[in-house]
Design a protein around this motif. Structure first.
Motif, PDB file in Angstrom:
ATOM      1  N   TYR A  99       0.856  -1.197   0.000  1.00 28.68           N
ATOM      2  CA  TYR A  99       0.000   0.000   0.000  1.00 28.68           C
ATOM      3  C   TYR A  99       0.881   1.232   0.000  1.00 28.68           C
ATOM      4  CZ  TYR A  99      -3.401  -3.455   1.522  1.00 28.68           C
ATOM      5  OH  TYR A  99      -4.205  -4.569   1.593  1.00 28.68           O
ATOM      6  N   THR A 100       0.480   2.226  -0.746  1.00 32.37           N
ATOM      7  CA  THR A 100       1.239   3.485  -0.723  1.00 32.37           C
ATOM      8  C   THR A 100       0.340   4.636  -1.162  1.00 32.37           C
ATOM      9  OG1 THR A 100       3.212   4.653  -1.514  1.00 32.37           O
ATOM     10  CG2 THR A 100       2.101   3.253  -3.115  1.00 32.37           C
ATOM     11  N   SER A 101       0.708   5.849  -0.750  1.00 30.81           N
ATOM     12  CA  SER A 101      -0.049   6.992  -1.261  1.00 30.81           C
ATOM     13  C   SER A 101       0.656   7.626  -2.460  1.00 30.81           C
ATOM     14  CB  SER A 101      -0.296   8.019  -0.153  1.00 30.81           C
ATOM     15  OG  SER A 101       0.811   8.105   0.706  1.00 30.81           O
ATOM     16  N   HIS A 102       1.929   7.260  -2.698  1.00 29.79           N
ATOM     17  CA  HIS A 102       2.643   7.766  -3.872  1.00 29.79           C
ATOM     18  C   HIS A 102       3.265   6.600  -4.631  1.00 29.79           C
ATOM     19  CE1 HIS A 102       2.225  11.896  -2.552  1.00 29.79           C
ATOM     20  NE2 HIS A 102       2.577  11.488  -1.339  1.00 29.79           N
ATOM     21  N   LEU A 103       2.751   6.380  -5.836  1.00 26.36           N
ATOM     22  CA  LEU A 103       3.224   5.249  -6.646  1.00 26.36           C
ATOM     23  C   LEU A 103       3.806   5.757  -7.962  1.00 26.36           C
ATOM     24  CD1 LEU A 103       3.386   2.201  -7.385  1.00 26.36           C
ATOM     25  CD2 LEU A 103       1.012   2.363  -8.150  1.00 26.36           C
ATOM     26  N   LEU A 104       5.028   5.353  -8.253  1.00 24.52           N
ATOM     27  CA  LEU A 104       5.655   5.737  -9.530  1.00 24.52           C
ATOM     28  C   LEU A 104       5.744   4.523 -10.448  1.00 24.52           C
ATOM     29  CD1 LEU A 104       7.324   7.525 -11.489  1.00 24.52           C
ATOM     30  CD2 LEU A 104       9.346   6.989 -10.101  1.00 24.52           C
ATOM     31  N   LEU A 105       5.198   4.664 -11.651  1.00 25.52           N
ATOM     32  CA  LEU A 105       5.313   3.601 -12.655  1.00 25.52           C
ATOM     33  C   LEU A 105       6.491   3.939 -13.566  1.00 25.52           C
ATOM     34  CD1 LEU A 105       1.554   3.152 -13.651  1.00 25.52           C
ATOM     35  CD2 LEU A 105       2.868   1.887 -11.918  1.00 25.52           C
ATOM     36  N   ALA A 106       7.519   3.116 -13.495  1.00 24.19           N
ATOM     37  CA  ALA A 106       8.706   3.315 -14.349  1.00 24.19           C
ATOM     38  C   ALA A 106       8.973   1.982 -15.040  1.00 24.19           C
ATOM     39  CB  ALA A 106       9.892   3.766 -13.509  1.00 24.19           C
ATOM     40  N   THR A 107       7.966   1.541 -15.786  1.00 23.56           N
ATOM     41  CA  THR A 107       7.994   0.184 -16.340  1.00 23.56           C
ATOM     42  C   THR A 107       8.698   0.088 -17.686  1.00 23.56           C
ATOM     43  OG1 THR A 107       5.748   0.679 -17.051  1.00 23.56           O
ATOM     44  CG2 THR A 107       5.976  -0.718 -15.127  1.00 23.56           C
ATOM     45  N   GLY A 108       9.091   1.237 -18.254  1.00 24.19           N
ATOM     46  CA  GLY A 108       9.915   1.187 -19.448  1.00 24.19           C
ATOM     47  C   GLY A 108       9.190   0.870 -20.732  1.00 24.19           C
TER      48      GLY A 108
END
Lengths: 408, 112
Positions: A99-108
């Motif tokens: 669980y998080t309130s800040h999610l970064l998608l760096a999936t390329g």
């Protein structure tokens, strides 16, 4: 307070993790591969200043710097789903839920395949697969290969294969079809190659590319393009031949090629067999954005960025609160641009979390992205800046729509 | 003949001393500790990793970084494991997935 979570341990994800950890927040990075670095791992090329860009070394530096700052990096962990419940992003993996309130998608990015008869035979692989086998695992994809698809990525990897002692018989086009479209049309391929001519060590190619800026010369160029190709790093690049089939009983034994007209039609009777024990398919890269789609991000198709990209702004914020993107998920560009986007995303997260005011740093980070883009040695699309402007325009439209909705 | 790139003009020499053994379809192979199963098998000249579930056609790696699932094998009894993402471990038991009976196919004699 929950940890910031980053999906993807490539140049964007790791740079973001470093930036966030430097500002005192806890970070967890998830990646499904067994080594951190993402697509950066396979990269190996000589820069104009004579230095070698070694992706393994660069990846290791980022990885170790992140670890030193206390970033937790969990490899071998594939994310299968994510959703927003209340104000939290919920991330599902095979073993755990985060669980998080800040999610970064760096999936390329991922590679587009070109369907060619015989393409499921063992020994046929994406050009990126051959790159990873050769540079990361140090195993030859084969002794002699044919690369189908002429583009920036395939030319760079052909050179890397040769460097490692793997013979590349030729780089050539796929037979034109409804699916291969532009990548099977000699004229289009030539156009798209012109902007990478600065990478060519041969003066002939460099000189030729200047002439080719004139439309008439382009037509002449493709009409009189030598049937046996023009050599680059000693590898024949064939724009007037196409692979019509990959053959072999249980494994690749070779390809059948034919001469094609300047517009890509196969000339009957010109078929010939070329022996090879592996074949690379190079259909180009596109943003790997499934998780953004699952999350519910609006998407736009922007050719200059390589395909469908999730709507986001210069601060790397998506239209969904607490969801950020960086790296090739935002458009196909080099690792240095991806890293600079990671820094911007990281600063946005620190700022939005209320940890510290990062307004000035974010502005600077956005300028850094631009600067890195302007100085990029490898550009995947000549009009990437126009693509970014289109996206910015869509973002402004989105803001106006939101304003209207709130106003009513 | 080895398929490994021991000496590389830019990347340097490969440390290939930490060797372990594993089995693939009941045959013993050697590979480097923690390298991917796909790399270890290719270094041994093995390209075919499975038979297609419906057609039985041979399949090998395609993308090599986990996206395409073409390299799925059974590892220590667990099905559908991607060979390109799995580091080899000592005594690992790996088998190919074979052609399956499929219920969606029309099994009447004229379609045999």
């Amino acid at each position: 307070m929950s940890k910031v979570i980053i999906i993807g341990a490539g140049p964007a994800g790791l740079s973001a993790a470093i930036t966030i950890a430097e500002n005192g927040l806890e970070v967890l990075v998830l990646d499904e591969y067994m080594i951190a670095g993402g697509r950066l791992l396979g990269q190996l090329y000589e820069e104009p200043n004579g230095n070698w860009w070694n992706g393994i070394k660069e990846s290791k530096q980022l990885y170790e710097k992140a670890l030193d700052l206390g970033v937790k990096i969990q490899l071998h962990t594939a994310v299968s789903n994510l959703e927003k419940i209340d104000s939290s992003w919920v991330i599902y993996t095979a073993t755990e839920t985060y669980y998080t309130s800040h999610l970064l998608l760096a999936t390329g990015a991922t590679e587009a395949p070109l369907p060619i008869p015989g393409w499921t035979l063992p020994g046929v692989m994406s050009v990126g697969a051959a790159q990873v086998m050769t540079n990361v695992h140090r195993v030859k994809p084969g002794n002699r290969g044919v690369i189908i698809g002429v583009n920036v990525l395939s030319s760079a990897i052909a050179m890397e294969l040769q460097l490692a002692g793997v013979q590349v018989a030729c780089i050539t086009l796929p037979k034109m079809s409804l699916v291969t479209k532009e990548s099977g049309n000699p004229m289009n391929v030539m156009n798209s190659l012109l902007h990478v001519s600065h990478m060519a060590p041969s003066a002939f190619v460099k000189f030729g590319s200047k002439l080719m800026k004139i439309e008439f010369m382009k037509k002449m160029g493709i009409t009189f393009f030598p049937k046996n190709g023009v050599k680059m790093w000693d590898i024949p690049i064939m724009l007037r031949k196409a692979v019509i089939e990959i053959y072999g009983d249980n494994e690749v034994e070779g390809v059948t090629m034919a001469t094609i007209s300047p517009t890509g039609e196969v000339i009957p009777g010109t078929e010939e067999k070329v022996q090879a024990d592996f074949v690379c398919i190079a259909g180009g890269l596109y943003p790997l954005a499934e998780l953004a789609a699952v999350a519910g991000c609006p998407f736009y198709h922007i050719e200059e960025l390589g395909g469908y990209v999730p709507l986001h702004n210069e601060r790397m914020e998506t239209a969904l609160e607490g969801l950020y993107v960086a790296g090739n998920i935002t458009g196909i560009e080099g690792a240095k641009v991806a890293a600079s986007q990671g820094v911007a995303a990281g600063l946005s997260i620190v700022h939005n979390n209320g940890t510290s005011n990062q307004e000035q740093n974010i502005k600077k980070a956005i300028q850094d992205i631009e600067h890195t883009r302007d100085n990029a040695f490898i550009q995947f699309h000549p009009a990437v800046k126009e693509g970014k402007q289109k996206l910015q325009h869509y973002w402004e439209e989105h803001l106006n729509t939101v304003k209207d909705m709130v106003g009513n | 003949m080895t398929k490994r790139i021991i000496d590389h003009p830019i990347l340097g020499k490969l440390d290939d001393t930490d060797i372990i053994s594993f089995t693939f379809n009941n045959k013993e192979y050697r590979g480097l500790k923690n390298e991917s199963l796909a790399a270890a098998l290719l270094a041994n000249g093995v390209r075919t990793l499975r038979s297609h579930e419906e057609s039985g056609a041979p399949r090998g790696i395609y993308c090599n970084i986990g996206h395409c699932f073409e390299c799925r094998v059974t590892v220590d009894g667990q099905q559908g494991v991607r060979a390109c993402l799995t580091p080899i471990k000592e005594n690992m038991v790996v088998t190919s997935n074979e052609k399956l009976l499929t219920t969606v196919r029309d099994w009447r004699p004229e379609n045999e």
